[in-house]
Write an enzyme that holds these catalytic residues in place. Structure first.
Site, PDB file in Angstrom:
ATOM      1  N   GLU A 115       7.234  -4.642  -7.028  1.00  0.00           N
ATOM      2  CA  GLU A 115       6.623  -3.361  -7.436  1.00  0.00           C
ATOM      3  C   GLU A 115       7.422  -2.722  -8.574  1.00  0.00           C
ATOM      4  O   GLU A 115       6.843  -2.199  -9.527  1.00  0.00           O
ATOM      5  CB  GLU A 115       6.518  -2.407  -6.235  1.00  0.00           C
ATOM      6  CG  GLU A 115       5.459  -2.815  -5.212  1.00  0.00           C
ATOM      7  CD  GLU A 115       4.005  -2.610  -5.684  1.00  0.00           C
ATOM      8  OE1 GLU A 115       3.787  -1.846  -6.639  1.00  0.00           O
ATOM      9  OE2 GLU A 115       3.105  -3.222  -5.097  1.00  0.00           O
ATOM     10  N   GLU A 155       0.834  -1.214   0.000  1.00  0.00           N
ATOM     11  CA  GLU A 155       0.000   0.000   0.000  1.00  0.00           C
ATOM     12  C   GLU A 155       0.865   1.259   0.000  1.00  0.00           C
ATOM     13  O   GLU A 155       0.558   2.240  -0.700  1.00  0.00           O
ATOM     14  CB  GLU A 155      -0.932   0.006   1.223  1.00  0.00           C
ATOM     15  CG  GLU A 155      -1.951  -1.123   1.259  1.00  0.00           C
ATOM     16  CD  GLU A 155      -3.052  -1.004   0.209  1.00  0.00           C
ATOM     17  OE1 GLU A 155      -2.720  -0.781  -0.970  1.00  0.00           O
ATOM     18  OE2 GLU A 155      -4.231  -1.158   0.573  1.00  0.00           O
TER      19      GLU A 155
HETATM   20  C1  LIG Z   1       0.874  -3.575  -7.982  1.00  0.00           C
HETATM   21  C2  LIG Z   1       0.071  -2.851  -6.968  1.00  0.00           C
HETATM   22  N1  LIG Z   1       0.607  -2.502  -5.773  1.00  0.00           N
HETATM   23  C3  LIG Z   1      -0.179  -1.843  -4.856  1.00  0.00           C
HETATM   24  C4  LIG Z   1      -1.473  -1.528  -5.095  1.00  0.00           C
HETATM   25  C5  LIG Z   1      -2.262  -0.743  -4.066  1.00  0.00           C
HETATM   26  N2  LIG Z   1      -3.385  -1.433  -3.563  1.00  0.00           N
HETATM   27  C6  LIG Z   1      -1.975  -1.909  -6.316  1.00  0.00           C
HETATM   28  N3  LIG Z   1      -3.256  -1.613  -6.659  1.00  0.00           N
HETATM   29  N4  LIG Z   1      -1.210  -2.555  -7.274  1.00  0.00           N
END
Ligand SMILES: Cc1ncc(CN)c(N)n1
Length: 231
Positions: free
Chosen positions: A220, A150
């Protein structure tokens, strides 16, 4: 009388900030990725944005199941996890809105969600989430990963809303979704939960939580790269 705290004890008081200092480069890599910087300066390639949108919709659905598993782990903790459960439940409610938002946004951009095939990078990230859903994985480890997931979006999109940025008007709502103050406050609550839990955790669990944090940051970065066509 209590003696002076050791360096390890001081570091454990705010484990997350200790790690963010230690792993600054990868954290900056995840939160200041060229994809985010391109939104911020208005040069974003819209086909990359649409790729991100479709892939993230798939990711979020896996993420909902992961958050449900974190909630179960919180509930199984015998100590004072009632407050944690409220924060997690709020997170799940926000994810419900997030899923609806993806559907609306996809139709705005002409992205057909039923046609989206998860890319390898996305599959690997979802598989990682699944591995954390295993009942063997400790709550402290899972909640650390949850905070990190998050927090990366919150920091990334809030960066696009700062004064003097050139974020295109039609992407500002996307940035608001994760960059707004309420989401920032929610991430702060998650961070406080993690810090409070890790202060009392064993060295082994702290190590596992640090490994999970690093894995999230790597996934990420890969996810942003994938959106730009780089994976
Ligand atoms: C890859 C990714 N990382 C985090 C989030 C945040 N909920 C998201 N929607 N997508």
């Amino acid at each position: 009388m209590e003696g002076k705290k050791t360096r390890e004890e001081v570091e454990k008081i705010n484990m997350i900030d200790t790690w963010l200092t230690k792993h600054r480069l990868i954290y900056v890599g995840a939160t200041r990725h060229p994809f985010i910087l391109s939104i911020r300066d208005g040069t974003v390639d819209l086909s990359s944005f649409k790729t991100w949108l479709g892939q993230d919709y798939i990711f979020v659905r896996a993420f909902v199941s992961f958050v449900a598993s974190v909630l179960i782990k919180a509930w199984k903790e015998s100590d004072d996890s009632a407050g944690d459960m409220e924060v997690l439940l709020g997170g799940m409610a926000a994810l419900n809105d997030e899923v609806q938002w993806f559907k609306k946004e996809a139709s705005k951009w002409g992205v057909q969600l039923s046609d989206i095939v998860p890319q390898k990078t996305n599959q690997e990230y979802c598989r990682f989430l699944e591995s954390l859903m295993n009942s063997e994985v400790k709550y402290n480890v899972a909640i650390t990963a949850f905070w990190a997931i998050e927090a990366v979006y919150q920091e990334s999109f809030a960066h696009c809303l700062e004064e003097g940025t050139n974020t295109p008007l039609d992407l500002q709502e996307t940035c608001q979704r994760w960059g707004n103050d309420g989401f920032g406050q929610y991430c702060h609550s998650l961070k406080q939960i993690v810090n409070r839990r890790l202060e009392k955790a064993s060295d082994d669990e702290i190590k596992q939580a640090e490994v999970a944090l690093l894995s999230v940051l790597e996934h990420e970065v890969d996810f942003w790269n994938m959106s730009c066509g780089g994976a």
